[in-house]
Design a protein around this motif. Structure first.
Motif, PDB file in Angstrom:
ATOM      1  N   SER A 233       0.529  -4.555  10.954  1.00 56.09           N
ATOM      2  CA  SER A 233       1.720  -5.328  10.574  1.00 56.09           C
ATOM      3  C   SER A 233       1.330  -6.630   9.878  1.00 56.09           C
ATOM      4  N   ASN A 234       0.290  -7.303  10.388  1.00 60.21           N
ATOM      5  CA  ASN A 234      -0.175  -8.539   9.751  1.00 60.21           C
ATOM      6  C   ASN A 234      -0.711  -8.271   8.355  1.00 60.21           C
ATOM      7  N   TYR A 235      -1.398  -7.145   8.203  1.00 59.23           N
ATOM      8  CA  TYR A 235      -1.920  -6.793   6.886  1.00 59.23           C
ATOM      9  C   TYR A 235      -0.764  -6.582   5.902  1.00 59.23           C
ATOM     10  N   ILE A 236       0.284  -5.916   6.351  1.00 60.01           N
ATOM     11  CA  ILE A 236       1.441  -5.677   5.482  1.00 60.01           C
ATOM     12  C   ILE A 236       2.114  -6.996   5.105  1.00 60.01           C
ATOM     13  N   GLU A 237       2.199  -7.913   6.066  1.00 58.60           N
ATOM     14  CA  GLU A 237       2.775  -9.227   5.769  1.00 58.60           C
ATOM     15  C   GLU A 237       1.944  -9.968   4.731  1.00 58.60           C
ATOM     16  N   LEU A 238       0.632  -9.821   4.808  1.00 58.20           N
ATOM     17  CA  LEU A 238      -0.240 -10.448   3.814  1.00 58.20           C
ATOM     18  C   LEU A 238       0.021  -9.864   2.432  1.00 58.20           C
ATOM     19  N   GLN A 239       0.219  -8.563   2.361  1.00 65.93           N
ATOM     20  CA  GLN A 239       0.501  -7.933   1.076  1.00 65.93           C
ATOM     21  C   GLN A 239       1.843  -8.387   0.505  1.00 65.93           C
ATOM     22  N   LYS A 240       2.800  -8.567   1.362  1.00 64.13           N
ATOM     23  CA  LYS A 240       4.130  -8.985   0.907  1.00 64.13           C
ATOM     24  C   LYS A 240       4.104 -10.359   0.244  1.00 64.13           C
ATOM     25  N   LEU A 241       3.178 -11.214   0.704  1.00 65.63           N
ATOM     26  CA  LEU A 241       3.103 -12.568   0.152  1.00 65.63           C
ATOM     27  C   LEU A 241       2.717 -12.585  -1.313  1.00 65.63           C
ATOM     28  N   ARG A 242       1.979 -11.565  -1.752  1.00 62.11           N
ATOM     29  CA  ARG A 242       1.489 -11.579  -3.136  1.00 62.11           C
ATOM     30  C   ARG A 242       2.328 -10.722  -4.085  1.00 62.11           C
ATOM     31  N   LEU A 243       3.232  -9.906  -3.538  1.00 68.82           N
ATOM     32  CA  LEU A 243       3.978  -8.961  -4.364  1.00 68.82           C
ATOM     33  C   LEU A 243       5.306  -9.559  -4.829  1.00 68.82           C
ATOM     34  N   ASN A 244       5.766  -9.072  -5.978  1.00 73.21           N
ATOM     35  CA  ASN A 244       7.032  -9.554  -6.538  1.00 73.21           C
ATOM     36  C   ASN A 244       8.236  -8.853  -5.928  1.00 73.21           C
ATOM     37  N   ASP A 245       8.124  -7.538  -5.742  1.00 75.03           N
ATOM     38  CA  ASP A 245       9.248  -6.746  -5.248  1.00 75.03           C
ATOM     39  C   ASP A 245       8.824  -6.048  -3.957  1.00 75.03           C
ATOM     40  N   ILE A 246       9.407  -6.496  -2.833  1.00 71.95           N
ATOM     41  CA  ILE A 246       9.001  -5.952  -1.524  1.00 71.95           C
ATOM     42  C   ILE A 246      10.152  -5.234  -0.810  1.00 71.95           C
ATOM     43  N   GLU A 247      11.239  -4.982  -1.543  1.00 69.98           N
ATOM     44  CA  GLU A 247      12.412  -4.365  -0.920  1.00 69.98           C
ATOM     45  C   GLU A 247      12.102  -2.953  -0.423  1.00 69.98           C
ATOM     46  N   ASN A 248      11.207  -2.271  -1.101  1.00 71.04           N
ATOM     47  CA  ASN A 248      10.899  -0.875  -0.733  1.00 71.04           C
ATOM     48  C   ASN A 248       9.642  -0.758   0.129  1.00 71.04           C
ATOM     49  N   ILE A 249       9.309  -1.853   0.808  1.00 72.24           N
ATOM     50  CA  ILE A 249       8.222  -1.792   1.794  1.00 72.24           C
ATOM     51  C   ILE A 249       8.852  -1.724   3.174  1.00 72.24           C
ATOM     52  N   LYS A 250       8.701  -0.607   3.824  1.00 70.97           N
ATOM     53  CA  LYS A 250       9.338  -0.385   5.128  1.00 70.97           C
ATOM     54  C   LYS A 250       8.284   0.075   6.139  1.00 70.97           C
ATOM     55  N   ILE A 251       8.360  -0.486   7.333  1.00 71.78           N
ATOM     56  CA  ILE A 251       7.513  -0.013   8.435  1.00 71.78           C
ATOM     57  C   ILE A 251       8.364   0.077   9.687  1.00 71.78           C
ATOM     58  N   ASN A 252       8.346   1.222  10.315  1.00 68.67           N
ATOM     59  CA  ASN A 252       9.103   1.458  11.547  1.00 68.67           C
ATOM     60  C   ASN A 252       8.163   2.007  12.610  1.00 68.67           C
ATOM     61  N   ILE A 253       8.196   1.387  13.777  1.00 64.43           N
ATOM     62  CA  ILE A 253       7.353   1.809  14.897  1.00 64.43           C
ATOM     63  C   ILE A 253       8.245   2.114  16.088  1.00 64.43           C
ATOM     64  N   HIS A 254       8.121   3.319  16.610  1.00 69.63           N
ATOM     65  CA  HIS A 254       8.936   3.760  17.749  1.00 69.63           C
ATOM     66  C   HIS A 254       8.025   4.280  18.858  1.00 69.63           C
ATOM     67  N   GLY A 255       8.426   4.015  20.075  1.00 71.32           N
ATOM     68  CA  GLY A 255       7.675   4.546  21.211  1.00 71.32           C
ATOM     69  C   GLY A 255       6.977   3.455  21.994  1.00 71.32           C
ATOM     70  N   ASP A 256       6.443   3.835  23.111  1.00 70.66           N
ATOM     71  CA  ASP A 256       5.784   2.912  24.040  1.00 70.66           C
ATOM     72  C   ASP A 256       4.284   2.869  23.749  1.00 70.66           C
ATOM     73  N   THR A 257       3.793   1.694  23.417  1.00 65.83           N
ATOM     74  CA  THR A 257       2.362   1.540  23.129  1.00 65.83           C
ATOM     75  C   THR A 257       1.569   1.089  24.346  1.00 65.83           C
ATOM     76  N   LYS A 258       2.219   0.882  25.442  1.00 66.86           N
ATOM     77  CA  LYS A 258       1.536   0.394  26.640  1.00 66.86           C
ATOM     78  C   LYS A 258       0.551   1.438  27.163  1.00 66.86           C
ATOM     79  N   ASP A 259      -0.641   0.965  27.529  1.00 65.20           N
ATOM     80  CA  ASP A 259      -1.699   1.828  28.066  1.00 65.20           C
ATOM     81  C   ASP A 259      -2.098   2.944  27.103  1.00 65.20           C
ATOM     82  N   LYS A 260      -1.968   2.682  25.807  1.00 62.57           N
ATOM     83  CA  LYS A 260      -2.423   3.632  24.794  1.00 62.57           C
ATOM     84  C   LYS A 260      -3.571   2.970  24.019  1.00 62.57           C
TER      85      LYS A 260
END
Length: 359
Positions: A233-260
């Motif tokens: 997620s941090n890497y994607i945020e870094l990429q967004k800072l340099r790009l002109n059009d970020i409307e079509n950048i989507k990330i969705n995370i579902h589920g429990d990450t605990k103990d994984k």
């Protein structure tokens, strides 16, 4: 450390062997002798020759001759040792049986003494073979134990060798990943610096967080899935800072990450490639990422539009090949990777069974 381990292992083996021999010697005492205080020299000769035969065969003959397929030499050596030991035992035949005195009482109460002299009566042929059969049995036991020992030793060394090879390959593949990530990140910073963007300080802070994760969190075999996804997620945020059009950048995370837990830096190359090839010359980017965690399974899907980029024949596909190699090494038979290209879209779908190992 290794020398101490070998010394400890040797002491343990000597102790176990000593216990086993003591057991067999004690068993023979209880079965064939009325008292341990009336033992003849034949008893000692029997067990000394038995133990010598076992270890001569175990330590030298089997590994040096038999397992090296020098069958004739092995047979001649073994035959010579058995003949020698049988001769020694025959020479020290129990003296109490050479002149056996038997006293009997007759009905008339007249005592008489019967003397059986074994020196004048030859010993039957079959009893003479008993020591031979006994030595052959000891030989068979030592062959079996040594052969099994060498087999398991070879198997263990093979597994250790394979593990070391895999570890070396993984270290090499990880080292390839780090420069790959750093070059892409520096390109992002260069883009912001070139435009004299006010977002450059935020980008540097984000990059420092990413580098801190790579330096201090990825030394383990596995890392927390939650931290790995935060890194992405941090890497994607870094990429967004340099790009002109970020409307079509989507990330969705579902589920429990605990103990994984997951192998570190396993997914980032997929994300890097998506941004690299999903961004056109105007800075417009189309990247969609969907991550679902169900039970102990990670479902990772990423899509990007195929932009018009000049193909780098030398480095093209290195990142994907790197990850494919790592997947084969780390998750054999527990992952499924599908890559398709359709309607100017590049789609990668990874199904990964998480091992659940904790740090």
């Amino acid at each position: 450390m290794k020398t101490a381990y070998l010394k400890s292992s040797l002491i343990r083996s000597i102790f176990i062997h000593s216990l086993i021999w003591c057991f067999f010697i004690l068993a023979s005492l209880l079965q064939f002798y009325q008292s341990p205080f009336i033992l003849g020299i034949d008893f000692y000769i029997q067990w000394v020759t038995t133990i010598l035969l076992f270890y001569i065969n175990y330590i030298y003959l089997v590994p040096k001759l038999l397992l090296q397929k020098n069958y004739l030499t092995y047979f001649l050596f073994l035959l010579g040792i058995i003949v020698l030991f049988v001769s020694i035992r025959s020479y020290y035949f129990p003296p109490e049986f050479k002149n056996l005195h038997i006293k009997t009482d007759t009905a008339s109460a007249i005592k008489r003494e019967v003397i059986i002299d074994f020196n004048k009566r030859p010993m039957p042929f079959l009893p003479k073979l008993i020591p031979v059969f006994f030595y052959l049995l000891i030989t068979a036991i030592s062959i079996t134990i040594k052969t099994l020992s060498e087999y398991y030793k070879n198997q263990k060394n093979r597994l250790i060798g394979e593990t070391q090879k895999k570890t070396t390959e993984l270290i090499y593949l990880r080292k390839q990943t780090n420069p790959h990530f750093l070059f892409n990140s520096l390109n992002s910073l260069y883009s912001l610096a070139y435009k004299k963007s006010d977002l450059l300080p935020d980008a540097i802070v984000t990059l420092s967080e990413l580098m801190r994760y790579m330096l201090y969190e990825t030394d383990h075999d596995v890392v927390s899935l939650e931290k790995e996804l935060k890194y992405i997620s941090n890497y994607i945020e870094l990429q967004k800072l340099r790009l002109n059009d970020i409307e079509n950048i989507k990330i969705n995370i579902h589920g429990d990450t605990k103990d994984k837990f997951i192998e570190p830096l396993l997914l980032i190359v997929f994300v890097e490639n998506a941004f690299k090839y999903g961004t056109d010359y105007k800075g417009s980017t189309w990247v969609k990422i969907l991550i679902e965690i169900r039970d102990n399974q990670l479902d990772f899907c990423i899509e990007n539009k195929i932009g018009n980029h000049p193909k780098d024949e030398e480095n093209s596909g290195i990142g994907i090949k790197n990850i494919e190699s790592r997947l084969e090494l780390l998750y054999p038979n527990s992952h499924e990777l599908n890559i398709t290209t359709e309607d100017e879209k590049y789609k990668l779908h990874l199904i990964l069974k998480l091992d659940g190992i904790k740090i």
